[in-house]
Design a protein around this motif. Structure first.
Motif, PDB file in Angstrom:
ATOM      1  N   SER A  26      24.532 -67.998 -80.776  1.00 12.05           N
ATOM      2  CA  SER A  26      25.437 -68.927 -80.089  1.00 12.05           C
ATOM      3  C   SER A  26      24.740 -70.250 -79.790  1.00 12.05           C
ATOM      4  O   SER A  26      25.361 -71.202 -79.328  1.00 12.05           O
ATOM      5  N   LEU A  27      23.441 -70.304 -80.052  1.00  8.97           N
ATOM      6  CA  LEU A  27      22.659 -71.538 -79.949  1.00  8.97           C
ATOM      7  C   LEU A  27      22.653 -72.225 -81.313  1.00  8.97           C
ATOM      8  O   LEU A  27      22.456 -71.571 -82.333  1.00  8.97           O
ATOM      9  N   LYS A  28      22.876 -73.524 -81.323  1.00  2.00           N
ATOM     10  CA  LYS A  28      22.797 -74.275 -82.568  1.00  2.00           C
ATOM     11  C   LYS A  28      21.715 -75.343 -82.447  1.00  2.00           C
ATOM     12  O   LYS A  28      21.601 -75.999 -81.408  1.00  2.00           O
ATOM     13  N   VAL A  29      20.941 -75.479 -83.504  1.00  2.00           N
ATOM     14  CA  VAL A  29      19.842 -76.441 -83.530  1.00  2.00           C
ATOM     15  C   VAL A  29      20.139 -77.496 -84.585  1.00  2.00           C
ATOM     16  O   VAL A  29      20.495 -77.171 -85.721  1.00  2.00           O
ATOM     17  N   GLU A  30      20.014 -78.750 -84.211  1.00  2.00           N
ATOM     18  CA  GLU A  30      20.305 -79.871 -85.109  1.00  2.00           C
ATOM     19  C   GLU A  30      19.097 -80.802 -85.170  1.00  2.00           C
ATOM     20  O   GLU A  30      18.670 -81.352 -84.161  1.00  2.00           O
ATOM     21  N   HIS A  31      18.531 -80.930 -86.361  1.00  2.00           N
ATOM     22  CA  HIS A  31      17.466 -81.909 -86.581  1.00  2.00           C
ATOM     23  C   HIS A  31      18.153 -83.159 -87.138  1.00  2.00           C
ATOM     24  O   HIS A  31      18.333 -83.293 -88.345  1.00  2.00           O
ATOM     25  N   SER A  32      18.559 -84.042 -86.255  1.00  2.00           N
ATOM     26  CA  SER A  32      19.411 -85.163 -86.652  1.00  2.00           C
ATOM     27  C   SER A  32      18.587 -86.328 -87.201  1.00  2.00           C
ATOM     28  O   SER A  32      17.877 -87.005 -86.455  1.00  2.00           O
ATOM     29  N   GLN A  33      18.703 -86.533 -88.514  1.00  2.00           N
ATOM     30  CA  GLN A  33      18.070 -87.701 -89.119  1.00  2.00           C
ATOM     31  C   GLN A  33      18.768 -88.980 -88.653  1.00  2.00           C
ATOM     32  O   GLN A  33      18.146 -90.018 -88.465  1.00  2.00           O
ATOM     33  N   GLU A  34      20.073 -88.862 -88.469  1.00  2.00           N
ATOM     34  CA  GLU A  34      20.865 -90.020 -88.047  1.00  2.00           C
ATOM     35  C   GLU A  34      20.430 -90.527 -86.675  1.00  2.00           C
ATOM     36  O   GLU A  34      20.212 -91.720 -86.480  1.00  2.00           O
ATOM     37  N   LEU A  35      20.305 -89.598 -85.716  1.00  3.83           N
ATOM     38  CA  LEU A  35      19.981 -89.990 -84.342  1.00  3.83           C
ATOM     39  C   LEU A  35      18.480 -89.959 -84.066  1.00  3.83           C
ATOM     40  O   LEU A  35      18.040 -90.354 -82.994  1.00  3.83           O
ATOM     41  N   LYS A  36      17.724 -89.432 -85.048  1.00  4.58           N
ATOM     42  CA  LYS A  36      16.265 -89.315 -84.907  1.00  4.58           C
ATOM     43  C   LYS A  36      15.906 -88.512 -83.658  1.00  4.58           C
ATOM     44  O   LYS A  36      15.026 -88.881 -82.873  1.00  4.58           O
ATOM     45  N   ILE A  64      29.428 -75.989 -76.182  1.00  4.08           N
ATOM     46  CA  ILE A  64      30.182 -76.929 -75.336  1.00  4.08           C
ATOM     47  C   ILE A  64      29.274 -77.948 -74.667  1.00  4.08           C
ATOM     48  O   ILE A  64      29.747 -78.793 -73.902  1.00  4.08           O
ATOM     49  N   ILE A  65      27.973 -77.876 -74.945  1.00  9.76           N
ATOM     50  CA  ILE A  65      27.034 -78.785 -74.277  1.00  9.76           C
ATOM     51  C   ILE A  65      25.860 -79.022 -75.211  1.00  9.76           C
ATOM     52  O   ILE A  65      25.551 -78.175 -76.051  1.00  9.76           O
ATOM     53  N   ARG A  66      25.216 -80.176 -75.071  1.00 10.35           N
ATOM     54  CA  ARG A  66      24.078 -80.477 -75.945  1.00 10.35           C
ATOM     55  C   ARG A  66      23.021 -81.235 -75.171  1.00 10.35           C
ATOM     56  O   ARG A  66      23.313 -81.874 -74.142  1.00 10.35           O
ATOM     57  N   THR A  67      21.802 -81.136 -75.664  1.00 12.61           N
ATOM     58  CA  THR A  67      20.698 -81.901 -75.093  1.00 12.61           C
ATOM     59  C   THR A  67      19.678 -82.170 -76.187  1.00 12.61           C
ATOM     60  O   THR A  67      19.596 -81.425 -77.166  1.00 12.61           O
ATOM     61  N   ALA A  68      18.915 -83.241 -76.020  1.00 17.96           N
ATOM     62  CA  ALA A  68      17.861 -83.561 -76.979  1.00 17.96           C
ATOM     63  C   ALA A  68      16.512 -83.142 -76.401  1.00 17.96           C
ATOM     64  O   ALA A  68      16.329 -83.083 -75.182  1.00 17.96           O
ATOM     65  N   ILE A  69      15.587 -82.816 -77.290  1.00 20.97           N
ATOM     66  CA  ILE A  69      14.260 -82.367 -76.873  1.00 20.97           C
ATOM     67  C   ILE A  69      13.244 -83.468 -77.148  1.00 20.97           C
ATOM     68  O   ILE A  69      13.189 -84.014 -78.258  1.00 20.97           O
ATOM     69  N   GLU A  70      12.453 -83.760 -76.138  1.00 13.48           N
ATOM     70  CA  GLU A  70      11.395 -84.764 -76.264  1.00 13.48           C
ATOM     71  C   GLU A  70      10.055 -84.077 -75.976  1.00 13.48           C
ATOM     72  O   GLU A  70       9.817 -83.609 -74.866  1.00 13.48           O
ATOM     73  N   LEU A  71       9.213 -83.988 -77.002  1.00 12.35           N
ATOM     74  CA  LEU A  71       7.913 -83.343 -76.828  1.00 12.35           C
ATOM     75  C   LEU A  71       6.951 -84.262 -76.080  1.00 12.35           C
ATOM     76  O   LEU A  71       6.931 -85.470 -76.313  1.00 12.35           O
ATOM     77  N   LYS A  72       6.127 -83.687 -75.216  1.00 10.59           N
ATOM     78  CA  LYS A  72       5.142 -84.485 -74.488  1.00 10.59           C
ATOM     79  C   LYS A  72       3.885 -84.703 -75.322  1.00 10.59           C
ATOM     80  O   LYS A  72       3.180 -85.694 -75.134  1.00 10.59           O
ATOM     81  N   ASN A  73       3.605 -83.764 -76.219  1.00  9.70           N
ATOM     82  CA  ASN A  73       2.387 -83.856 -77.029  1.00  9.70           C
ATOM     83  C   ASN A  73       2.734 -84.126 -78.487  1.00  9.70           C
ATOM     84  O   ASN A  73       3.561 -83.407 -79.075  1.00  9.70           O
ATOM     85  N   GLU A  74       2.126 -85.114 -79.065  1.00  6.27           N
ATOM     86  CA  GLU A  74       2.345 -85.409 -80.474  1.00  6.27           C
ATOM     87  C   GLU A  74       1.751 -84.300 -81.338  1.00  6.27           C
ATOM     88  O   GLU A  74       0.785 -83.645 -80.961  1.00  6.27           O
TER      89      GLU A  74
END
Length: 708
Positions: free
Chosen positions: A428-438, A399-409
């Motif tokens: 119950s956790l879903k992980v999406e590697h979105s090519q569309e949204l990068k 019911i909720i989503r967030t994107a992850i931004e890494l601090k270290n390359e």
């Protein structure tokens, strides 16, 4: 170590809203049974079930915990579960292996939303259920109101077995209308004195006793005849009737306990031992084909994995229930999901953080195993040639989503490994590697759920990261027809590139008219991976473009549709007719026509009154009636549309459609405006045009990103 036969096993799941006392009740049952010498407390961080660091920090359950105890020769496997909806995945897994459910109701608040949520799953899995009204010693305890709420919501099958002699600070005794006895407890709880029911309560006890007897008799014709003949049922007849009524979910017995002061827990455990079903009697699970799977001690070994917990020194510890035969170390089985061979090595009987090694686990019992190769939640293990597969656990949609931004390359692979492990532990956790949204986007059950994931990524996997707003997967389309042409001509010495394309772009609709100036030679209907369609028509006459260049033209169009002209979002629902063009006998090639088509499409799209579409979701909010107005007002501020309402007692259900952009923090807002008493679910519905001001904002951001 005792090995319990299936008839001596009771698999019980502890359910209820957060704060209803499940962990304290579980702790008291361990203590009362002699399994623990000292009763732990949540405040002192010494309970057997809430042993993880994050549970100590939050002072509540985050994970489901398997406990076990012996009560007068019966083994009770007790799974203490979280009451917060954010951790519903832990509850659903436990429910699939439980044979009985205990609902804890807080005497202060009665039936709460968490109880509603858990109840829906016991209905789904057909699990016999009983209620405990907990905390009758609270200053604001209202036992009768709690009973009334339970009957209103869960039906007349809710029957009182016990009620408090007095409530609040004076609570010290329970009147049992099945045994027709009053249990009076010492100040610090424990073993009660059995006393006659006081005269002042005799009429009420008689009334409730008769209601209980009638409820049991109503659900069994033989017992009904005996009751009508004798006017009463014997204790053994009542026990027999209660067993069957409980199993059929015709009756939901209601007890009274004060878990904090150990008053009444022994009576509940006695009821579990005498009345609750053992695994052989319980409602059987279903196979993947929908057939009932009857448990059989003499059958081949059969194991079902329902939970995965990572252990720092041993890796994955998989919790399982044995649905046939017995399981021993050294046994070779097959994982039905992967068809890989799996050798059983270490077997354990967990009791919270502690675990004892087991040499053998029989049908109906619950245990844990380590080092099970390529095995995870929902896998069925059986001998080679036995093709049984148990129906998997169906975890709720996020019911909720967030994107992850890494601090270290350079830590992308490390993040991917960490998320894969967390998803193995928590389906119950879903992980999406979105090519569309990068973006890497995780989908969860609430803000608290995401916070637990963030905590694990930072502390367990040593990743430095931020959670950021995920982008919206907009779609682009057109609203009117437009024609466009483009000539690609490039000369750089030797063979050049040449291709010209003319096309008609139209918004895709049903029963579209034909055009007198176009002759359709070939039509392709393409279902787009991202939803919607593209109709691609070859209307070339006179051979101005050779047929062999049509795939290249289509490729150029599709390339631009994946990154639309308006906002770099994907394009859908368009009909394109290629009706004219030009080619060169030497310089024309696939690359030239691909480029010409891409540029013509881009030009025509912008002339065809392009519009941005946004994803719209169906939502269903379950909320107490007194918060209904606030919830509906909030939905309207989110560009939402109310689609309908329904009520179940004092609980209201609101159905609405809301754009995804307005839902990213909705779970938090909903919790805030309802004091945590509401929950909601969501599912994708359709795409809809965005308001013009939002379209302009998205286009501005797109331009800023391109310029940056």
């Amino acid at each position: 170590m005792n090995v319990y036969s299936p008839s001596r096993i009771r698999n019980v799941v502890m359910l209820g809203h957060s704060g209803s006392g499940k962990t304290t009740m579980s702790e008291t049952m361990l203590y009362e049974s002699g399994t623990k010498k000292r009763r732990g407390s949540i405040e002192e961080k010494t309970t057997s079930s809430d042993y993880h660091q994050i549970e100590h920090e939050k002072q509540k359950s985050v994970f489901g915990t398997l406990l076990n105890l012996d009560w007068r020769g019966n083994k009770i496997n007790l799974i203490d579960t979280p009451g917060t909806a954010d951790y519903i995945g832990e509850v659903v897994g436990a429910l699939r292996v439980a044979d009985t459910a205990i609902f804890n109701l807080n005497a202060d608040y009665g039936v709460e939303v968490g109880t509603e949520l858990h109840w829906s799953y016991t209905e789904k899995y057909n699990i016999p259920s009983l209620f405990i009204v907990n905390k009758p010693d609270s200053e604001h305890s209202d036992f009768q109101r709690t009973v009334d709420m339970a009957k209103e919501r869960f039906g007349r099958g809710v029957v009182v077995v016990q009620y408090p002699y007095s409530e609040g600070k004076d609570f010290h005794a329970i009147i049992d209308v099945l045994k027709m006895t009053m249990y009076e407890f010492p100040e610090d709880g424990g073993k009660p004195d059995k006393l006659p029911i006081p005269d002042s309560h005799q009429s009420q006890a008689d009334l409730l006793h008769n209601e209980l007897v009638e409820a049991v008799a109503e659900n069994d014709e033989t017992l009904l005849d005996l009751y009508l003949e004798q006017g009463e049922l014997t204790e053994s007849q009542m026990q027999q009737g209660l067993q069957q009524s409980l199993l059929n979910r015709d009756i939901f017995p209601l007890f009274c306990c004060c878990a904090k002061h150990n008053m009444g827990t022994g009576r509940v455990m006695g009821f579990l031992g005498n009345v609750a079903p053992n695994p052989l009697e319980a409602n059987p699970p279903l196979t993947i084909e929908g057939e009932k799977l009857e448990l059989d001690e003499e059958a081949d070994p059969l194991m079902f994995m329902f939970k995965n917990s990572s252990e720092s020194h041993v890796g994955d510890m998989l919790y399982f229930k044995v649905y046939g035969g017995s399981v021993e170390p050294g046994l070779d089985l097959v994982n039905h999901t992967t068809n890989d061979g799996v050798r059983i090595s270490g077997l354990y009987l967990p009791n919270g953080e502690e675990r004892k090694e087991a040499n053998r686990i029989l049908t109906g019992d619950i245990g844990a195993a380590v080092k099970l190769k390529n095995t995870g939640v929902n896998d069925t293990l059986h001998p080679k040639g036995n093709e049984v597969q148990i129906e998997p656990i169906h975890f709720p949609e996020p019911i909720i989503r967030t994107a992850i931004e890494l601090k270290n390359e350079g830590e992308e692979d490390k993040l991917g490994t960490a998320l894969h492990q967390l998803q193995r532990e928590d389906p119950s956790l879903k992980v999406e590697h979105s090519q569309e949204l990068k973006q890497v986007i995780i989908h969860g059950q609430g803000e608290e759920h995401l916070a637990v994931i963030e905590h694990a990524l930072k502390t367990r996997f040593n990743l430095e990261l931020n959670f950021v707003q995920p982008r919206i997967p907009y779609r682009e389309t057109i609203t009117k027809a437009a024609r466009a042409e483009y000539k690609h001509k490039k000369q750089s010495g030797g063979a050049g590139q040449y291709g010209a394309v003319s096309m008609l772009l139209e918004p895709l609709k049903e029963n579209m008219p034909e055009h007198g100036d176009l002759k359709v030679r070939d039509t392709q209907e393409i279902e787009l991976d991202w939803g919607g369609k593209l109709i691609f028509r070859n209307c070339i006459v006179g051979g101005v473009i050779d047929n062999r260049y049509m795939p290249a033209i289509l490729k150029g169009i599709m390339e631009k549709m994946e990154s639309g002209p308006l906002s770099n979002c994907r394009v859908r629902d368009i009909r394109i007719s290629i009706y004219d063009g030009d080619m060169h006998s030497v310089d024309s090639n696939d690359a030239a026509f691909r480029t010409a088509a891409l540029m013509a499409f881009k030009s025509g799209f912008m002339k065809a009154d392009p519009k941005l579409l946004e994803p719209v979701y169906n939502i269903e909010v379950t909320v107490p009636a007194d918060h209904m107005g606030d919830v509906m007002s909030d939905i309207s501020t989110r560009r939402g549309q109310i689609m309908g309402m329904d009520s179940e007692g004092s609980i209201q259900k609101i159905k609405a459609q809301v754009p995804l952009e307005e839902l990213d923090h909705y779970a938090t807002r909903l919790k805030s405006i309802t004091q945590g008493s509401a929950r909601y679910s969501r599912s994708f519905s359709h795409y809809e045009r965005v308001p013009q001001n939002i379209q302009e904002q998205v286009m501005e951001k797109t331009m800023e990103l391109q310029e940056a």
